[in-house]
Enzyme design. Structure first.
Site, PDB file in Angstrom:
ATOM      1  CE  LYS A 187       5.662  -0.576   8.892  1.00 34.76           C
ATOM      2  NZ  LYS A 187       4.441   0.159   8.542  1.00 34.76           N
ATOM      3  CB  ILE A 220      -2.278  -8.908   9.101  1.00 38.34           C
ATOM      4  CG1 ILE A 220      -2.015  -8.290  10.486  1.00 38.34           C
ATOM      5  CG2 ILE A 220      -3.738  -8.712   8.683  1.00 38.34           C
ATOM      6  CD1 ILE A 220      -2.829  -8.828  11.636  1.00 38.34           C
ATOM      7  CE1 TYR A 235       7.214  -3.022   6.839  1.00 38.70           C
ATOM      8  CE2 TYR A 235       7.720  -4.355   8.768  1.00 38.70           C
ATOM      9  CZ  TYR A 235       6.795  -3.797   7.903  1.00 38.70           C
ATOM     10  OH  TYR A 235       5.451  -4.011   8.123  1.00 38.70           O
ATOM     11  CB  ALA A 236      12.862  -3.569  12.129  1.00 38.23           C
ATOM     12  CB  ALA A 237      15.166   1.212  11.348  1.00 44.71           C
ATOM     13  CB  SER A 259       5.359  -3.712  11.902  1.00 47.75           C
ATOM     14  OG  SER A 259       5.675  -5.092  11.859  1.00 47.75           O
TER      15      SER A 259
HETATM   16  N1  NAD Z   1       0.418  -7.757   6.595  1.00 49.77           N
HETATM   17  C1  NAD Z   1       1.065  -7.886   7.728  1.00 49.77           C
HETATM   18  O1  NAD Z   1       1.299  -8.993   8.234  1.00 49.77           O
HETATM   19  C2  NAD Z   1       1.545  -6.656   8.457  1.00 49.77           C
HETATM   20  C3  NAD Z   1       2.175  -6.838   9.698  1.00 49.77           C
HETATM   21  C4  NAD Z   1       2.609  -5.726  10.392  1.00 49.77           C
HETATM   22  C5  NAD Z   1       2.421  -4.457   9.888  1.00 49.77           C
HETATM   23  N2  NAD Z   1       1.815  -4.312   8.675  1.00 49.77           N
HETATM   24  C6  NAD Z   1       1.657  -2.943   8.199  1.00 49.77           C
HETATM   25  O2  NAD Z   1       0.296  -2.713   7.872  1.00 49.77           O
HETATM   26  C7  NAD Z   1       0.208  -1.780   6.799  1.00 49.77           C
HETATM   27  C8  NAD Z   1      -0.586  -2.381   5.661  1.00 49.77           C
HETATM   28  O3  NAD Z   1      -0.001  -3.628   5.327  1.00 49.77           O
HETATM   29  P1  NAD Z   1      -0.611  -4.590   4.221  1.00 49.77           P
HETATM   30  O4  NAD Z   1      -0.152  -5.940   4.571  1.00 49.77           O
HETATM   31  O5  NAD Z   1      -2.040  -4.296   4.014  1.00 49.77           O
HETATM   32  O6  NAD Z   1       0.251  -4.079   2.958  1.00 49.77           O
HETATM   33  P2  NAD Z   1       0.034  -4.315   1.387  1.00 49.77           P
HETATM   34  O7  NAD Z   1       1.381  -4.395   0.791  1.00 49.77           O
HETATM   35  O8  NAD Z   1      -0.927  -5.420   1.149  1.00 49.77           O
HETATM   36  O9  NAD Z   1      -0.653  -2.925   0.960  1.00 49.77           O
HETATM   37  C9  NAD Z   1       0.057  -1.732   1.034  1.00 49.77           C
HETATM   38  C10 NAD Z   1      -0.582  -0.725   0.090  1.00 49.77           C
HETATM   39  O10 NAD Z   1       0.200   0.481   0.168  1.00 49.77           O
HETATM   40  C11 NAD Z   1       0.379   0.983  -1.138  1.00 49.77           C
HETATM   41  N3  NAD Z   1       1.604   1.782  -1.188  1.00 49.77           N
HETATM   42  C12 NAD Z   1       2.871   1.354  -0.947  1.00 49.77           C
HETATM   43  N4  NAD Z   1       3.734   2.358  -1.140  1.00 49.77           N
HETATM   44  C13 NAD Z   1       3.006   3.446  -1.495  1.00 49.77           C
HETATM   45  C14 NAD Z   1       3.338   4.770  -1.845  1.00 49.77           C
HETATM   46  N5  NAD Z   1       4.608   5.196  -1.869  1.00 49.77           N
HETATM   47  N6  NAD Z   1       2.349   5.643  -2.166  1.00 49.77           N
HETATM   48  C15 NAD Z   1       1.044   5.230  -2.163  1.00 49.77           C
HETATM   49  N7  NAD Z   1       0.680   3.974  -1.855  1.00 49.77           N
HETATM   50  C16 NAD Z   1       1.645   3.086  -1.532  1.00 49.77           C
HETATM   51  C17 NAD Z   1       0.487  -0.262  -2.013  1.00 49.77           C
HETATM   52  O11 NAD Z   1       0.219   0.047  -3.385  1.00 49.77           O
HETATM   53  C18 NAD Z   1      -0.546  -1.175  -1.381  1.00 49.77           C
HETATM   54  O12 NAD Z   1      -1.822  -1.012  -1.968  1.00 49.77           O
HETATM   55  C19 NAD Z   1       1.653  -1.448   6.428  1.00 49.77           C
HETATM   56  O13 NAD Z   1       2.055  -0.286   7.128  1.00 49.77           O
HETATM   57  C20 NAD Z   1       2.423  -2.637   6.920  1.00 49.77           C
HETATM   58  O14 NAD Z   1       3.778  -2.337   7.193  1.00 49.77           O
HETATM   59  C21 NAD Z   1       1.375  -5.372   7.948  1.00 49.77           C
END
Ligand code: NAD
Length: 255
Positions: free
Chosen positions: A157, A186, A153-155, A140
């Protein structure tokens, strides 16, 4: 098709970026084990692959080490190989050091970092056996710059970025490339905090869009991250390893 007949695992596949990665991978010819702890993953797989069976749902929590090991073994048995692992699942919460708890810290690190280590540990031996593999982990921009209140979270990532570098060095002799993606803002369910879509607030519109804190003046869409994952999982990515590709519309280039 860039991923023809590749056997891939994608975690956190029931929504957002993970679901988009599964869809793009299937479109590029891969067979994907789509992992999530939510049952919705079954419907998502039906929607994405229809009757082709190219997206197969696996419902379990990735912090359950035995369940994860069973899944990897099953996928390897079914395809005779594992080519690609996408570590995407994550959780987040907002709270500063005065408010958060050590339990929240631990849970965040178990899902966002330890489970990534575990998934790599399970999948890498299968990739090494065939001297080909791609590991793509979703970090992230919070690992690079942050407004605070996201310490755990930041740590975690940031840990992904460092872990990816070490993996790249260790796994290069085995034909395995390891890279990360750092998305910015996103548009996914994760951007909805306490029922409020952060990409639709007045603050976001004023600063990130109107004043172009995000130079491209909009949040990103999940497919825009997924296309980068396709590249990093494919033969097109042949001389990049240990890197983190920032997908943020220019956000971290501004101050
Ligand atoms: N959306 C953003 O703006 C953004 C920005 C930076 C990074 N990210 C990263 O992108 C990735 C996806 O983000 P997103 O926004 O699609 O997230 P989201 O929360 O929409 O989806 C995450 C999915 O992971 C599943 N999940 C969570 N913990 C789990 C576990 N222990 N076992 C199995 N499944 C699990 C959830 O059920 C969910 O379906 C993540 O790593 C997030 O940190 C997202």
């Amino acid at each position: 098709m860039r991923l023809n007949d590749r056997a891939a695992l994608v975690t956190g596949a029931a929504q957002g970026i993970g679901a988009a990665i599964v869809a793009e991978f299937v479109r590029e010819g891969a067979c994907v084990a789509a992992i999530d702890r939510k049952n919705d993953i079954e419907q998502i797989c039906r929607n994405i692959s229809g009757n082709s069976g190219k997206a197969i749902p696996y419902v379990f929590d990735i912090t359950d080490h035995e369940a994860y090991a069973r899944c990897v073994e099953e996928v390897a048995k079914q395809h005779g190989k594992i080519d690609v692992l996408v570590n995407n699942a994550a959780i987040s919460f907002y709270g500063d050091i005065f408010e958060d708890s050590v339990e929240q810290w631990r849970e965040t690190h178990q899902v966002n970092l330890e489970a990534i280590y575990w998934g790599c540990k399970l999948a890498a031996p299968y990739m090494a056996k065939r001297h080909w593999g791609r590991i793509v982990s979703i970090s992230s921009t919070q690992a690079i710059a942050t407004e605070g209140r996201v310490g755990a979270y930041a740590a975690a990532k940031g840990g992904i970025i460092s872990f990816t570098k070490s993996l790249a060095v260790e796994l290069a002799p085995h034909g395995i490339l390891a890279n990360a993606i750092a998305p910015g803002c996103i548009h996914t369910p994760m951007s909805i905090i306490d029922g409020v879509d952060e990409t639709q607030t007045e603050l976001f519109k004023e600063w990130y869009v109107k004043r172009r804190k995000i130079p491209l003046a909009r949040p990103g869409e999940p497919w825009e991250v997924a296309r980068v994952a396709v590249f990093l999982a494919s033969e097109d990515c042949s001389y990049i390893t240990g890197q983190t590709i920032v997908v943020d519309g220019g956000l971290t280039s501004t101050f």
